[in-house]
Design a protein around this motif. Structure first.
Motif, PDB file in Angstrom:
ATOM      1  N   VAL A 226       1.565  -1.112   0.189  1.00  0.00           N
ATOM      2  CA  VAL A 226       0.202   0.001   0.137  1.00  0.00           C
ATOM      3  C   VAL A 226       1.127   1.525   0.450  1.00  0.00           C
ATOM      4  CG1 VAL A 226      -2.062   1.148   1.091  1.00  0.00           C
ATOM      5  CG2 VAL A 226      -1.425  -1.196   1.315  1.00  0.00           C
ATOM      6  N   SER A 227       1.115   1.926  -1.058  1.00  0.00           N
ATOM      7  CA  SER A 227       1.527   3.299  -1.110  1.00  0.00           C
ATOM      8  C   SER A 227       1.160   4.154  -2.129  1.00  0.00           C
ATOM      9  CB  SER A 227       3.116   2.468  -1.951  1.00  0.00           C
ATOM     10  OG  SER A 227       3.444   4.211  -2.161  1.00  0.00           O
ATOM     11  N   GLY A 228       1.258   5.362  -1.602  1.00  0.00           N
ATOM     12  CA  GLY A 228       1.215   6.307  -2.388  1.00  0.00           C
ATOM     13  C   GLY A 228      -0.376   7.556  -2.056  1.00  0.00           C
ATOM     14  N   ASP A 229      -0.529   8.821  -2.377  1.00  0.00           N
ATOM     15  CA  ASP A 229      -0.912   9.447  -2.394  1.00  0.00           C
ATOM     16  C   ASP A 229      -2.994   9.027  -2.509  1.00  0.00           C
ATOM     17  OD1 ASP A 229       0.452  11.648  -1.363  1.00  0.00           O
ATOM     18  OD2 ASP A 229       0.173  12.870  -2.672  1.00  0.00           O
ATOM     19  N   GLY A 230      -3.533   9.456  -1.428  1.00  0.00           N
ATOM     20  CA  GLY A 230      -5.237   8.794  -1.908  1.00  0.00           C
ATOM     21  C   GLY A 230      -5.664   7.448  -1.485  1.00  0.00           C
ATOM     22  N   LYS A 231      -4.270   6.438  -1.061  1.00  0.00           N
ATOM     23  CA  LYS A 231      -4.893   4.960  -0.127  1.00  0.00           C
ATOM     24  C   LYS A 231      -4.884   5.038   0.783  1.00  0.00           C
ATOM     25  CE  LYS A 231      -3.334   3.576  -4.913  1.00  0.00           C
ATOM     26  NZ  LYS A 231      -3.481   4.762  -5.429  1.00  0.00           N
ATOM     27  N   GLN A 232      -5.295   6.141   1.693  1.00  0.00           N
ATOM     28  CA  GLN A 232      -5.758   5.554   2.373  1.00  0.00           C
ATOM     29  C   GLN A 232      -6.711   5.316   3.207  1.00  0.00           C
ATOM     30  OE1 GLN A 232      -4.009   8.595   1.541  1.00  0.00           O
ATOM     31  NE2 GLN A 232      -2.646   9.375   2.664  1.00  0.00           N
ATOM     32  N   GLU A 233      -7.637   6.212   2.529  1.00  0.00           N
ATOM     33  CA  GLU A 233      -9.617   5.484   3.160  1.00  0.00           C
ATOM     34  C   GLU A 233      -9.798   4.532   2.408  1.00  0.00           C
ATOM     35  OE1 GLU A 233     -13.551   7.085   1.477  1.00  0.00           O
ATOM     36  OE2 GLU A 233     -12.082   8.628   1.497  1.00  0.00           O
ATOM     37  N   ILE A 234      -8.572   3.861   1.422  1.00  0.00           N
ATOM     38  CA  ILE A 234      -8.515   2.565   1.312  1.00  0.00           C
ATOM     39  C   ILE A 234      -8.488   1.397   2.268  1.00  0.00           C
ATOM     40  CG2 ILE A 234      -8.772   0.382  -1.432  1.00  0.00           C
ATOM     41  CD1 ILE A 234      -8.676   3.530  -2.939  1.00  0.00           C
ATOM     42  N   TYR A 235      -6.835   1.892   2.881  1.00  0.00           N
ATOM     43  CA  TYR A 235      -6.495   1.547   3.182  1.00  0.00           C
ATOM     44  C   TYR A 235      -7.076   1.192   4.647  1.00  0.00           C
ATOM     45  CZ  TYR A 235      -3.217  -0.632   6.376  1.00  0.00           C
ATOM     46  OH  TYR A 235      -2.415  -0.737   7.382  1.00  0.00           O
ATOM     47  N   ARG A 236      -7.705   2.361   5.239  1.00  0.00           N
ATOM     48  CA  ARG A 236      -9.112   1.875   6.159  1.00  0.00           C
ATOM     49  C   ARG A 236     -10.119   0.711   6.137  1.00  0.00           C
ATOM     50  NH1 ARG A 236      -8.409   7.697   6.412  1.00  0.00           N
ATOM     51  NH2 ARG A 236      -6.725   8.342   7.396  1.00  0.00           N
ATOM     52  N   LYS A 237     -10.816   1.177   5.326  1.00  0.00           N
ATOM     53  CA  LYS A 237     -12.164   0.260   3.990  1.00  0.00           C
ATOM     54  C   LYS A 237     -11.584  -1.728   4.075  1.00  0.00           C
ATOM     55  CE  LYS A 237     -14.691   3.806   1.721  1.00  0.00           C
ATOM     56  NZ  LYS A 237     -14.693   3.638   0.507  1.00  0.00           N
TER      57      LYS A 237
ATOM     58  N   LEU B 117      -9.111  -2.895   6.099  1.00  0.00           N
ATOM     59  CA  LEU B 117      -8.906  -3.435   7.685  1.00  0.00           C
ATOM     60  C   LEU B 117     -10.139  -3.170   8.240  1.00  0.00           C
ATOM     61  CD1 LEU B 117      -5.540  -0.848   8.877  1.00  0.00           C
ATOM     62  CD2 LEU B 117      -5.823  -3.038   8.259  1.00  0.00           C
ATOM     63  N   ASN B 118     -11.197  -3.180   8.190  1.00  0.00           N
ATOM     64  CA  ASN B 118     -12.559  -3.302   8.091  1.00  0.00           C
ATOM     65  C   ASN B 118     -12.751  -4.705   8.215  1.00  0.00           C
ATOM     66  OD1 ASN B 118     -13.321  -0.740   9.152  1.00  0.00           O
ATOM     67  ND2 ASN B 118     -14.182   0.162   7.190  1.00  0.00           N
ATOM     68  N   GLN B 119     -12.134  -5.151   7.143  1.00  0.00           N
ATOM     69  CA  GLN B 119     -12.409  -6.786   7.422  1.00  0.00           C
ATOM     70  C   GLN B 119     -13.513  -7.466   6.397  1.00  0.00           C
ATOM     71  OE1 GLN B 119     -11.313  -9.352  10.591  1.00  0.00           O
ATOM     72  NE2 GLN B 119      -9.343  -8.147  11.167  1.00  0.00           N
ATOM     73  N   GLU B 120     -14.524  -6.717   6.422  1.00  0.00           N
ATOM     74  CA  GLU B 120     -15.874  -6.643   5.606  1.00  0.00           C
ATOM     75  C   GLU B 120     -15.541  -6.722   4.027  1.00  0.00           C
ATOM     76  OE1 GLU B 120     -19.479  -3.843   4.234  1.00  0.00           O
ATOM     77  OE2 GLU B 120     -18.548  -3.593   5.739  1.00  0.00           O
ATOM     78  N   ILE B 121     -15.334  -7.881   3.741  1.00  0.00           N
ATOM     79  CA  ILE B 121     -15.628  -7.998   2.108  1.00  0.00           C
ATOM     80  C   ILE B 121     -16.878  -7.897   1.554  1.00  0.00           C
ATOM     81  CG2 ILE B 121     -15.653 -10.024   0.457  1.00  0.00           C
ATOM     82  CD1 ILE B 121     -14.618 -11.818   3.112  1.00  0.00           C
ATOM     83  N   ASN B 122     -16.465  -7.008   0.199  1.00  0.00           N
ATOM     84  CA  ASN B 122     -16.940  -5.893  -0.506  1.00  0.00           C
ATOM     85  C   ASN B 122     -16.695  -5.980  -2.043  1.00  0.00           C
ATOM     86  OD1 ASN B 122     -18.454  -4.101  -1.775  1.00  0.00           O
ATOM     87  ND2 ASN B 122     -18.461  -2.881  -0.177  1.00  0.00           N
TER      88      ASN B 122
END
Length: 75
Positions: A33-44, A46-51
């Motif tokens: 996980v690297s780069g600008d704009g990935k923080q929100e996706i990374y947090r999602k 970590l929720n462990q919800e498969i989507n």
């Protein structure tokens, strides 16, 4: 792969594409996980919800996944 907007302006003469089936059939998976704009996706993730809207969430179904985060802004 060659026409993806993410690589617009980059000369690409070779490409490699894997589907989810090939990834999930792997013995081990390394997700970087690297780069600008990935923080929100990374947090999602970590929720462990498969989507289906977050394909990386399917990695929770795999038995051996390592995630490497390359930025202090993710903490």
């Amino acid at each position: 792969t060659k026409t993806h907007p993410m690589i617009e302006g980059v000369v690409v003469d070779k490409g490699f594409t894997l589907g989810m089936q090939e990834i999930m059939n792997s013995k081990r998976i390394l997700l970087i996980v690297s780069g600008d704009g990935k923080q929100e996706i990374y947090r999602k993730l970590l929720n462990q919800e498969i989507n289906t809207e977050l394909p990386a969430s399917f990695l929770w179904l795999h038995h051996d996944v390592t995630i490497v985060v390359q930025d202090d802004r993710f903490n």
